[in-house]
Design an enzyme around this catalytic site. Structure first.
Site, short mmCIF file in Angstrom:
data_model
loop_
_atom_site.label_atom_id
_atom_site.label_comp_id
_atom_site.label_asym_id
_atom_site.label_seq_id
_atom_site.Cartn_x
_atom_site.Cartn_y
_atom_site.Cartn_z
N ASP A 92 52.21 26.28 50.28
CA ASP A 92 52.19 27.74 50.15
C ASP A 92 51.48 28.03 48.83
O ASP A 92 51.93 27.57 47.77
CB ASP A 92 53.61 28.30 50.06
N HIS A 148 52.83 19.05 52.00
CA HIS A 148 52.89 18.46 53.34
C HIS A 148 51.53 17.90 53.75
O HIS A 148 50.48 18.31 53.25
CB HIS A 148 53.38 19.50 54.34
N SER A 252 52.25 24.35 40.09
CA SER A 252 50.97 23.90 39.58
C SER A 252 49.89 24.15 40.63
O SER A 252 49.92 25.16 41.32
CB SER A 252 51.01 22.44 39.16
#
Length: 285
Positions: A92, A148, A252
Protein backbone atom coordinates in the site's frame (compact mmCIF):
# COMPACT_ATOMS: atom_id res chain seq x y z
CA UNK A 1 24.82 20.55 0.15
CA UNK A 2 24.02 24.19 -0.40
CA UNK A 3 20.32 24.71 -0.88
CA UNK A 4 19.38 21.90 1.51
CA UNK A 5 16.44 22.65 3.87
CA UNK A 6 17.41 23.41 7.47
CA UNK A 7 15.91 20.08 8.59
CA UNK A 8 18.36 18.16 6.40
CA UNK A 9 21.28 20.34 7.45
CA UNK A 10 20.51 19.50 11.09
CA UNK A 11 20.17 15.80 10.28
CA UNK A 12 23.80 15.77 9.21
CA UNK A 13 24.62 16.21 12.93
CA UNK A 14 22.00 13.78 14.26
CA UNK A 15 23.22 10.21 15.06
CA UNK A 16 20.71 8.58 12.71
CA UNK A 17 21.64 4.95 13.35
CA UNK A 18 21.71 5.35 17.13
CA UNK A 19 18.48 7.34 17.10
CA UNK A 20 16.81 4.70 14.93
CA UNK A 21 18.01 1.95 17.26
CA UNK A 22 16.54 3.73 20.28
CA UNK A 23 13.21 4.40 18.55
CA UNK A 24 13.04 0.77 17.39
CA UNK A 25 13.74 -0.46 20.93
CA UNK A 26 11.05 1.79 22.41
CA UNK A 27 8.50 0.80 19.76
CA UNK A 28 9.03 -2.86 20.60
CA UNK A 29 8.43 -2.52 24.36
CA UNK A 30 5.31 -4.27 25.63
CA UNK A 31 2.61 -1.87 26.78
CA UNK A 32 0.24 -2.52 29.70
CA UNK A 33 -3.05 -3.73 28.24
CA UNK A 34 -5.04 -1.01 29.98
CA UNK A 35 -2.94 1.73 28.38
CA UNK A 36 -3.02 0.40 24.82
CA UNK A 37 -6.27 2.09 23.76
CA UNK A 38 -4.90 5.46 24.91
CA UNK A 39 -1.32 5.17 23.64
CA UNK A 40 -1.90 3.16 20.46
CA UNK A 41 -5.20 4.87 19.79
CA UNK A 42 -3.50 8.27 20.02
CA UNK A 43 -0.86 7.15 17.52
CA UNK A 44 -3.54 5.79 15.18
CA UNK A 45 -5.51 9.04 15.30
CA UNK A 46 -2.45 11.22 14.78
CA UNK A 47 -1.34 9.37 11.63
CA UNK A 48 -4.74 8.31 10.32
CA UNK A 49 -4.42 4.50 10.57
CA UNK A 50 -7.52 2.68 9.34
CA UNK A 51 -8.07 0.34 12.28
CA UNK A 52 -11.22 -1.10 10.70
CA UNK A 53 -8.92 -3.07 8.38
CA UNK A 54 -6.77 -4.53 11.17
CA UNK A 55 -7.08 -8.23 11.96
CA UNK A 56 -7.12 -7.61 15.74
CA UNK A 57 -8.58 -5.09 18.16
CA UNK A 58 -6.33 -2.32 19.48
CA UNK A 59 -5.99 -3.96 22.91
CA UNK A 60 -4.51 -7.09 21.35
CA UNK A 61 -1.40 -5.34 19.97
CA UNK A 62 1.31 -5.63 22.64
CA UNK A 63 3.49 -2.80 21.29
CA UNK A 64 3.62 0.08 18.85
CA UNK A 65 5.76 -2.05 16.54
CA UNK A 66 3.15 -4.81 16.56
CA UNK A 67 0.48 -2.30 15.54
CA UNK A 68 2.70 -0.89 12.83
CA UNK A 69 3.36 -4.33 11.32
CA UNK A 70 -0.29 -5.39 11.78
CA UNK A 71 -1.94 -7.89 9.48
CA UNK A 72 -5.19 -7.06 7.71
CA UNK A 73 -8.47 -8.93 7.83
CA UNK A 74 -8.48 -11.84 5.33
CA UNK A 75 -9.61 -10.95 1.84
CA UNK A 76 -9.08 -7.17 2.06
CA UNK A 77 -6.27 -7.13 -0.53
CA UNK A 78 -7.25 -9.53 -3.33
CA UNK A 79 -4.78 -10.01 -6.15
CA UNK A 80 -5.93 -9.00 -9.63
CA UNK A 81 -6.34 -11.87 -12.06
CA UNK A 82 -3.29 -13.27 -13.80
CA UNK A 83 -2.66 -12.00 -17.32
CA UNK A 84 0.57 -12.17 -19.38
CA UNK A 85 3.30 -10.11 -17.71
CA UNK A 86 1.16 -9.05 -14.76
CA UNK A 87 3.06 -7.36 -11.92
CA UNK A 88 0.94 -6.41 -8.91
CA UNK A 89 1.71 -3.88 -6.23
CA UNK A 90 3.69 -5.37 -3.33
CA UNK A 91 2.58 -2.60 -0.92
CA UNK A 92 0.00 0.00 0.00
CA UNK A 93 1.79 3.17 -1.08
CA UNK A 94 1.99 6.25 -3.28
CA UNK A 95 3.91 6.02 -6.56
CA UNK A 96 6.35 8.93 -6.46
CA UNK A 97 8.57 8.09 -9.45
CA UNK A 98 8.43 5.84 -12.50
CA UNK A 99 10.35 5.45 -15.75
CA UNK A 100 12.71 3.43 -17.92
CA UNK A 101 16.02 1.97 -16.76
CA UNK A 102 18.69 3.25 -19.16
CA UNK A 103 22.48 3.08 -18.92
CA UNK A 104 22.31 1.70 -15.35
CA UNK A 105 20.49 4.87 -14.26
CA UNK A 106 17.06 5.77 -12.87
CA UNK A 107 15.70 8.97 -11.33
CA UNK A 108 15.19 9.52 -7.62
CA UNK A 109 13.78 13.01 -8.35
CA UNK A 110 14.20 15.57 -11.12
CA UNK A 111 17.92 16.06 -11.69
CA UNK A 112 18.99 13.37 -9.19
CA UNK A 113 19.85 10.03 -10.85
CA UNK A 114 21.20 6.98 -9.09
CA UNK A 115 22.69 3.66 -10.24
CA UNK A 116 20.75 0.42 -10.42
CA UNK A 117 23.95 -1.60 -10.06
CA UNK A 118 24.69 0.10 -6.73
CA UNK A 119 21.09 -0.14 -5.54
CA UNK A 120 21.31 -3.91 -6.20
CA UNK A 121 24.61 -4.39 -4.39
CA UNK A 122 25.16 -8.12 -3.59
CA UNK A 123 22.55 -9.16 -6.20
CA UNK A 124 24.05 -11.09 -9.18
CA UNK A 125 23.82 -9.64 -12.71
CA UNK A 126 22.16 -6.27 -12.06
CA UNK A 127 22.41 -5.66 -15.81
CA UNK A 128 19.35 -7.93 -16.21
CA UNK A 129 17.28 -4.77 -15.58
CA UNK A 130 18.76 -2.68 -18.39
CA UNK A 131 15.94 -1.61 -20.70
CA UNK A 132 13.35 -2.36 -18.07
CA UNK A 133 11.25 -0.14 -15.84
CA UNK A 134 11.26 1.10 -12.26
CA UNK A 135 8.57 2.33 -9.88
CA UNK A 136 9.25 4.01 -6.54
CA UNK A 137 6.52 3.44 -3.93
CA UNK A 138 6.47 5.56 -0.77
CA UNK A 139 4.79 4.24 2.40
CA UNK A 140 3.53 6.89 4.82
CA UNK A 141 3.15 6.18 8.56
CA UNK A 142 -0.58 5.47 8.08
CA UNK A 143 -0.03 2.72 5.51
CA UNK A 144 -0.15 -1.04 5.98
CA UNK A 145 3.52 -2.02 6.31
CA UNK A 146 3.73 -5.61 5.16
CA UNK A 147 5.24 -6.33 1.75
CA UNK A 148 3.89 -9.02 -0.60
CA UNK A 149 5.09 -10.98 -3.63
CA UNK A 150 4.24 -9.09 -6.87
CA UNK A 151 4.54 -11.89 -9.48
CA UNK A 152 4.21 -15.61 -10.11
CA UNK A 153 7.68 -17.10 -10.29
CA UNK A 154 10.67 -18.43 -8.44
CA UNK A 155 13.00 -16.61 -6.05
CA UNK A 156 16.63 -16.32 -7.17
CA UNK A 157 18.46 -14.24 -4.53
CA UNK A 158 18.17 -12.10 -1.39
CA UNK A 159 20.56 -9.46 -0.06
CA UNK A 160 21.01 -6.73 2.55
CA UNK A 161 23.14 -3.58 2.55
CA UNK A 162 24.14 -1.91 5.81
CA UNK A 163 23.88 1.69 4.61
CA UNK A 164 22.99 5.07 6.06
CA UNK A 165 19.57 6.07 7.42
CA UNK A 166 18.55 9.35 5.81
CA UNK A 167 14.81 10.09 5.76
CA UNK A 168 12.99 9.32 2.51
CA UNK A 169 10.46 12.16 2.61
CA UNK A 170 9.93 14.67 -0.20
CA UNK A 171 12.69 16.98 1.05
CA UNK A 172 15.27 14.18 1.09
CA UNK A 173 14.36 12.72 -2.30
CA UNK A 174 14.65 16.19 -3.81
CA UNK A 175 18.03 17.08 -2.25
CA UNK A 176 20.08 14.09 -1.00
CA UNK A 177 22.07 12.64 -3.94
CA UNK A 178 21.87 8.84 -4.47
CA UNK A 179 19.54 8.54 -1.47
CA UNK A 180 18.29 5.02 -2.16
CA UNK A 181 21.71 3.59 -2.93
CA UNK A 182 23.12 5.20 0.25
CA UNK A 183 20.49 3.99 2.71
CA UNK A 184 20.16 0.65 4.46
CA UNK A 185 18.13 -1.74 2.33
CA UNK A 186 17.14 -5.33 1.63
CA UNK A 187 16.51 -6.85 -1.81
CA UNK A 188 14.45 -9.83 -3.02
CA UNK A 189 14.91 -11.06 -6.62
CA UNK A 190 12.56 -13.37 -8.54
CA UNK A 191 12.14 -14.69 -12.08
CA UNK A 192 8.64 -14.91 -13.56
CA UNK A 193 7.04 -18.20 -14.55
CA UNK A 194 3.74 -19.06 -16.21
CA UNK A 195 1.94 -15.86 -17.22
CA UNK A 196 4.97 -13.87 -15.99
CA UNK A 197 7.60 -15.83 -17.92
CA UNK A 198 10.20 -13.51 -19.45
CA UNK A 199 10.25 -11.06 -16.54
CA UNK A 200 12.62 -10.66 -13.61
CA UNK A 201 11.59 -8.49 -10.69
CA UNK A 202 13.55 -7.00 -7.79
CA UNK A 203 11.81 -5.59 -4.73
CA UNK A 204 14.13 -3.28 -2.79
CA UNK A 205 13.07 -2.25 0.75
CA UNK A 206 14.80 1.07 1.51
CA UNK A 207 15.21 1.98 5.18
CA UNK A 208 15.15 5.50 6.60
CA UNK A 209 15.69 7.50 9.79
CA UNK A 210 13.86 5.62 12.59
CA UNK A 211 13.05 2.88 10.05
CA UNK A 212 16.05 0.63 10.49
CA UNK A 213 14.09 -2.61 10.20
CA UNK A 214 13.98 -3.92 6.61
CA UNK A 215 13.01 -7.57 7.10
CA UNK A 216 12.71 -10.25 4.41
CA UNK A 217 10.46 -13.13 5.45
CA UNK A 218 12.41 -16.16 6.68
CA UNK A 219 10.75 -18.49 4.18
CA UNK A 220 12.94 -17.03 1.41
CA UNK A 221 16.19 -17.70 3.33
CA UNK A 222 16.23 -21.51 3.04
CA UNK A 223 17.13 -21.71 6.73
CA UNK A 224 20.05 -19.30 6.43
CA UNK A 225 20.56 -15.93 8.09
CA UNK A 226 20.90 -12.85 5.89
CA UNK A 227 24.23 -11.06 6.53
CA UNK A 228 24.20 -7.45 7.75
CA UNK A 229 25.95 -6.57 4.49
CA UNK A 230 25.83 -9.33 1.92
CA UNK A 231 23.55 -11.79 0.20
CA UNK A 232 23.16 -15.21 -1.34
CA UNK A 233 21.44 -17.00 -4.19
CA UNK A 234 18.28 -19.02 -3.60
CA UNK A 235 17.45 -22.28 -5.41
CA UNK A 236 14.33 -21.22 -7.27
CA UNK A 237 11.80 -21.24 -4.44
CA UNK A 238 8.31 -20.92 -5.99
CA UNK A 239 6.40 -17.73 -5.18
CA UNK A 240 2.87 -16.53 -5.92
CA UNK A 241 1.33 -13.04 -5.95
CA UNK A 242 0.18 -11.94 -2.51
CA UNK A 243 2.40 -14.22 -0.44
CA UNK A 244 4.32 -12.66 2.46
CA UNK A 245 7.59 -11.13 1.28
CA UNK A 246 8.70 -9.01 4.24
CA UNK A 247 7.99 -6.11 6.58
CA UNK A 248 9.04 -2.54 7.32
CA UNK A 249 9.42 -1.65 10.98
CA UNK A 250 7.85 1.81 10.64
CA UNK A 251 7.54 3.34 7.15
CA UNK A 252 9.78 3.82 4.18
CA UNK A 253 10.07 3.19 0.43
CA UNK A 254 10.03 0.25 -1.98
CA UNK A 255 11.84 0.47 -5.32
CA UNK A 256 10.36 -2.07 -7.73
CA UNK A 257 12.48 -3.01 -10.76
CA UNK A 258 11.06 -4.91 -13.73
CA UNK A 259 13.57 -6.46 -16.15
CA UNK A 260 14.43 -9.73 -17.84
CA UNK A 261 14.36 -10.98 -21.46
CA UNK A 262 10.90 -9.50 -22.15
CA UNK A 263 11.36 -6.25 -20.23
CA UNK A 264 10.85 -4.14 -23.35
CA UNK A 265 7.45 -5.78 -23.89
CA UNK A 266 6.29 -4.68 -20.44
CA UNK A 267 4.46 -1.41 -19.84
CA UNK A 268 3.29 0.25 -16.61
CA UNK A 269 -0.44 0.79 -16.15
CA UNK A 270 0.06 3.06 -13.13
CA UNK A 271 2.80 5.69 -12.93
CA UNK A 272 1.51 7.93 -10.13
CA UNK A 273 -0.99 8.10 -7.30
CA UNK A 274 -2.08 5.72 -4.56
CA UNK A 275 -2.02 1.93 -4.96
CA UNK A 276 -2.96 -1.00 -2.75
CA UNK A 277 -1.41 -4.45 -2.41
CA UNK A 278 -2.57 -6.65 -5.28
CA UNK A 279 -3.54 -3.88 -7.71
CA UNK A 280 -1.93 -4.30 -11.14
CA UNK A 281 1.04 -2.03 -11.83
CA UNK A 282 1.75 -3.22 -15.36
CA UNK A 283 1.67 -6.08 -17.89
CA UNK A 284 2.84 -7.04 -21.37
CA UNK A 285 1.63 -4.71 -24.10
Amino acid sequence: MSGWPLSLQLLRLYPKKLGSMVVGWAAGRQLPRGLRPVLLGGFARKYGLDLSEASMSLEEYPSLQALFTRRLKPGLRPQEEAIPGAVNSPVDARIIASGPIEKDSVLQAKGLPYRVSELLKHIPEPGRFEGGHYLTLYLSPRDYHRIHVPIAGEVLAVARVEGELWPVNDASTAHVPRLYERNRRATWLARGTGADEGLEVAVVFVGATHVGGVVIDERWMEGRKLPRDGGFQVKGLPCAPGEDLGTFEFGSTVVLLVGGPRARDWAPLRTEGLVKVGQRLGAYR
